[in-house]
Design a protein around this motif. Structure first.
Motif, PDB file in Angstrom:
ATOM      1  N   GLN A  52      59.574  65.099  54.742  1.00  0.00           N
ATOM      2  CA  GLN A  52      58.314  65.226  55.491  1.00  0.00           C
ATOM      3  C   GLN A  52      57.469  66.411  55.048  1.00  0.00           C
ATOM      4  N   HIS A  53      58.122  67.489  54.583  1.00  0.00           N
ATOM      5  CA  HIS A  53      57.349  68.683  54.230  1.00  0.00           C
ATOM      6  C   HIS A  53      56.445  68.444  53.015  1.00  0.00           C
ATOM      7  N   LEU A  54      56.618  67.265  52.353  1.00  0.00           N
ATOM      8  CA  LEU A  54      55.754  66.955  51.212  1.00  0.00           C
ATOM      9  C   LEU A  54      54.490  66.230  51.645  1.00  0.00           C
ATOM     10  N   ALA A  55      54.435  65.846  52.924  1.00  0.00           N
ATOM     11  CA  ALA A  55      53.369  64.952  53.380  1.00  0.00           C
ATOM     12  C   ALA A  55      51.983  65.544  53.162  1.00  0.00           C
ATOM     13  N   LEU A  67      54.490  68.847  41.614  1.00  0.00           N
ATOM     14  CA  LEU A  67      54.683  69.778  42.720  1.00  0.00           C
ATOM     15  C   LEU A  67      56.120  69.781  43.218  1.00  0.00           C
ATOM     16  N   LEU A  68      56.911  68.893  42.618  1.00  0.00           N
ATOM     17  CA  LEU A  68      58.291  68.758  43.067  1.00  0.00           C
ATOM     18  C   LEU A  68      59.090  70.040  43.007  1.00  0.00           C
ATOM     19  N   SER A  69      58.818  70.863  41.997  1.00  0.00           N
ATOM     20  CA  SER A  69      59.627  72.059  41.831  1.00  0.00           C
ATOM     21  C   SER A  69      59.558  72.940  43.071  1.00  0.00           C
ATOM     22  N   LYS A  70      58.551  72.698  43.920  1.00  0.00           N
ATOM     23  CA  LYS A  70      58.450  73.494  45.148  1.00  0.00           C
ATOM     24  C   LYS A  70      59.354  72.965  46.253  1.00  0.00           C
TER      25      LYS A  70
END
Ligand code: ATP
Length: 244
Positions: A228-231, A239-242
């Motif tokens: 959910q924090h990617l929403a 941005l995945l590395s975050k």
């Protein structure tokens, strides 16, 4: 090939896996990812026949259960058990031994070679309770190498492990894959998955996606899986590395 057909697994009345279908090719280097409780460990345990499916089945084709090596989460192992590193690693050979066929020179060479590969040569007489977290994980890998199985199942092999150990053990995994072994690893760190794993299976009780890492790990798929924090992020998988 491992063929997973319409697999559902449940604990009492709760489904841990629901109608999962996937093919895993021989020689694949596959990361299994998904949020907490997604059914990742359950999938490995079902492949190993430790858990019986509610419906569906897993077909190992020509492989047998004895062709599978399983590296459990290190938290599941009693680190206080009074045993040396050499004795623990030698445990990987038990399938090839019997009461009548005790350890021979060949098995000893295999054990010392595995210890050398993981960087533990010289520590073989240490008690396992005296190892650091990274050394303990190296030892688990050495036992898996001694087992010399065709299919390797690794459950969170890099949890709370230092970067150098991860890099060294990833090289061991890559060498296993180059030797034709199938490697299936549950990994939490998505940046690590992106860096090392060409194939990914994304689970959230159901199958979200399986295939090439860059396609599977799209922001869209990750949100569908419950990250959910990617929403709030734009649909840009760089941005995945975050997320690690
Ligand atoms: N022995 C068990 N008895 C009852 N429920 C279980 C059991 N093992 C797992 N579960 C439940 O099944 C679901 C899937 O668990 P599983 O351990 O397979 O997930 P996971 O993706 O590996 O999770 P995590 O990333 O948190 O390790 C979870 O809801 C979990 O609580």
């Amino acid at each position: 090939m491992i063929s997973i057909e319409n697999l559902s697994v449940r604990y009492r009345d709760e489904f841990a896996l629901e109608q999962v279908t996937a093919q895993i090719q021989k020689g694949e280097l596959l990361a299994v990812v998904g949020p907490n409780g997604a059914g990742k460990s359950t999938l490995l345990k079902t492949i190993m026949d430790q858990i019986k499916p509610h419906t569906g089945h897993i077909d190992l084709a020509q492989s047998r259960l004895s062709d599978i090596a399983y590296l459990p989460q290190s938290s599941q192992i009693d680190k206080q058990f009074p045993i040396t590193v050499r004795e623990f690693v030698a445990g990987g050979a038990w399938r090839r031994l019997s009461f009548w066929r005790a350890f021979n020179r060949k098995e000893n060479v295999r054990i010392y070679s595995a210890l050398e590969t993981v960087g533990l040569l010289g520590m073989e007489e240490r008690q396992i309770s005296a190892l650091s977290g990274g050394q303990f994980q190296r030892m688990l890998f050495a036992r898996m190498l001694v087992q010399d199985a065709d299919i390797l199942l690794l459950d969170e092999p890099f949890n709370a492990i230092d970067a150098q150990t991860i890099e060294d053990l990833m090289k061991v995994i890559e060498r296993c894959q180059q030797a034709g072994k199938t490697v299936i690893a549950v990994i939490h760190d998505l940046a690590l998955v992106q860096r090392y794993f060409p194939q990914v299976m994304l689970l959230a009780t159901q199958m979200i996606a399986k295939g090439d890492a860059h396609q599977v790990l799209s922001t869209d798929n990750l949100i569908r899986a419950g990250y959910q924090h990617l929403a709030h992020l734009p649909a840009d998988s760089t941005l995945l590395s975050k997320t690690a």
